[in-house]
Design an enzyme around this catalytic site. Structure first.
Site, mmCIF file in Angstrom:
data_model
loop_
_atom_site.group_PDB
_atom_site.id
_atom_site.type_symbol
_atom_site.label_atom_id
_atom_site.label_comp_id
_atom_site.label_asym_id
_atom_site.label_seq_id
_atom_site.Cartn_x
_atom_site.Cartn_y
_atom_site.Cartn_z
ATOM 1 N N ASP A 107 5.994 -14.136 14.788
ATOM 2 C CA ASP A 107 4.730 -13.451 14.525
ATOM 3 C C ASP A 107 4.706 -12.839 13.140
ATOM 4 O O ASP A 107 3.742 -12.967 12.403
ATOM 5 C CB ASP A 107 4.441 -12.384 15.607
ATOM 6 N N ASP A 110 9.291 -9.156 8.492
ATOM 7 C CA ASP A 110 9.283 -7.764 8.022
ATOM 8 C C ASP A 110 10.561 -7.544 7.202
ATOM 9 O O ASP A 110 10.619 -7.963 6.047
ATOM 10 C CB ASP A 110 9.200 -6.870 9.273
ATOM 11 N N PHE A 159 1.902 -0.623 10.347
ATOM 12 C CA PHE A 159 2.250 -1.111 11.677
ATOM 13 C C PHE A 159 1.022 -1.749 12.324
ATOM 14 O O PHE A 159 0.007 -1.087 12.537
ATOM 15 C CB PHE A 159 2.789 0.019 12.556
ATOM 16 N N VAL A 160 1.114 -3.030 12.608
ATOM 17 C CA VAL A 160 -0.057 -3.748 13.129
ATOM 18 C C VAL A 160 0.158 -4.221 14.563
ATOM 19 O O VAL A 160 1.291 -4.426 15.000
ATOM 20 C CB VAL A 160 -0.411 -4.968 12.235
ATOM 21 N N ASP A 166 2.676 -6.359 19.568
ATOM 22 C CA ASP A 166 2.507 -5.266 20.527
ATOM 23 C C ASP A 166 2.889 -3.911 19.973
ATOM 24 O O ASP A 166 3.542 -3.797 18.939
ATOM 25 C CB ASP A 166 3.406 -5.517 21.751
HETATM 26 P P1 5GP Z 1 12.273 -8.145 11.065
HETATM 27 O O1 5GP Z 1 13.554 -8.561 11.709
HETATM 28 O O2 5GP Z 1 11.719 -9.137 10.087
HETATM 29 O O3 5GP Z 1 12.354 -6.756 10.489
HETATM 30 O O4 5GP Z 1 11.247 -7.912 12.214
HETATM 31 C C1 5GP Z 1 10.632 -8.885 12.888
HETATM 32 C C2 5GP Z 1 10.141 -8.347 14.215
HETATM 33 O O5 5GP Z 1 9.804 -6.952 14.152
HETATM 34 C C3 5GP Z 1 8.879 -9.069 14.562
HETATM 35 O O6 5GP Z 1 9.155 -10.220 15.301
HETATM 36 C C4 5GP Z 1 8.133 -8.014 15.353
HETATM 37 O O7 5GP Z 1 8.531 -8.082 16.708
HETATM 38 C C5 5GP Z 1 8.598 -6.683 14.803
HETATM 39 N N1 5GP Z 1 7.628 -6.120 13.841
HETATM 40 C C6 5GP Z 1 7.757 -5.976 12.500
HETATM 41 N N2 5GP Z 1 6.666 -5.420 11.953
HETATM 42 C C7 5GP Z 1 5.804 -5.212 12.974
HETATM 43 C C8 5GP Z 1 4.467 -4.668 13.044
HETATM 44 O O8 5GP Z 1 3.819 -4.250 12.075
HETATM 45 N N3 5GP Z 1 3.913 -4.635 14.291
HETATM 46 C C9 5GP Z 1 4.556 -5.071 15.400
HETATM 47 N N4 5GP Z 1 3.905 -5.000 16.556
HETATM 48 N N5 5GP Z 1 5.797 -5.598 15.368
HETATM 49 C C10 5GP Z 1 6.415 -5.655 14.162
HETATM 50 MG MG MG Z 2 9.061 -10.125 17.499
#
Ligand code: 5GP
Ligand code: MG
Length: 191
Positions: A107, A110, A159-160, A166
């Site tokens: 999705d 980040d 944060f979206v 979710d």
């Molecule tokens: P990363 O490992 O790249 O930091 O994070 C990826 C995961 O963090 C995504 O698959 C998601 O589940 C969660 N995440 C990161 N940013 C957001 C956000 O703005 N909103 C939500 N709902 N989940 C996020």
């Molecule tokens: Mg995720």
């Protein structure tokens, strides 16, 4: 059209970042780009659930190639302090991916800890190729160097929720993507 009356969850948003219509248009384009990149090849899609479920369901219907679908479940716990645990694999693959053209879908990109970990795991299983596709990209937040091959939208560091994303397992069914009101982000843990 998304109205508060029809969709009361909309009232919990500070603002809408990506409308339902913009998502639909972009997903069509992404499907065409992915199809062009793979030519006639079969694609083994691996979706990271739960977040990528809605995006994957819509995207796959825009890709005419033969497709095999598998899902992987990762927990990436986080909180409002800076300490973050490593993403954890909760449910593994069931399809063989050795020698296959793999497209990994999530999705949102980040910090990139999740995708880089999963990409490394998949790389060890000797796929013929590995590409990644994310709906959203918060480029400013990277902690690990990683870029996806296909990106739906670049978004700011907010944060979206919505369209699969979710907050405490809620809001995934919102058809648009928006910033959750900060007063509702309590408790601050989100996964
Ligand atoms: P990363 O490992 O790249 O930091 O994070 C990826 C995961 O963090 C995504 O698959 C998601 O589940 C969660 N995440 C990161 N940013 C957001 C956000 O703005 N909103 C939500 N709902 N989940 C996020
Ligand atoms: Mg995720």
């Amino acid at each position: 059209m998304l109205t508060r009356k029809k969709f009361p969850l909309h009232a919990d948003l500070e603002n809408v970042l990506v409308t339902e219509q913009a998502i639909r248009r972009r997903v069509k384009r992404l499907g065409a780009d992915i199809a062009a990149a793979y030519g006639d090849s079969e694609i083994t899609v691996i979706a990271i659930i739960n977040g990528a479920i809605l995006f994957t369901a819509d995207l796959l219907r825009e890709i005419p190639n033969p497709i095999r679908l598998d899902c992987i479940r990762i927990a990436s716990y986080r909180n409002d302090t800076k300490s973050r645990s490593q993403p954890q694999l909760l449910q593994s693959l069931s399809l063989d991916i050795g020698g296959r053209h793999v497209l990994l879908i999530d999705d949102i990109l980040d910090t990139a800890k999740t995708l880089s970990l999963v990409a490394k795991m998949i790389g060890k299983l000797n796929p013929a190729s590995l590409r990644t596709c994310v709906l959203l990209d918060k480029r400013g937040r990277r902690e690990v160097e990683f870029e996806a091959d296909f990106v739906g939208f670049q978004i700011p560091d907010k944060f979206v929720v919505g369209y699969g994303l979710d907050f405490a397992e809620r809001y995934r069914n919102l058809p648009c993507i928006g910033v959750l009101k900060s007063t509702l982000q309590n408790p601050p843990e989100w996964a």
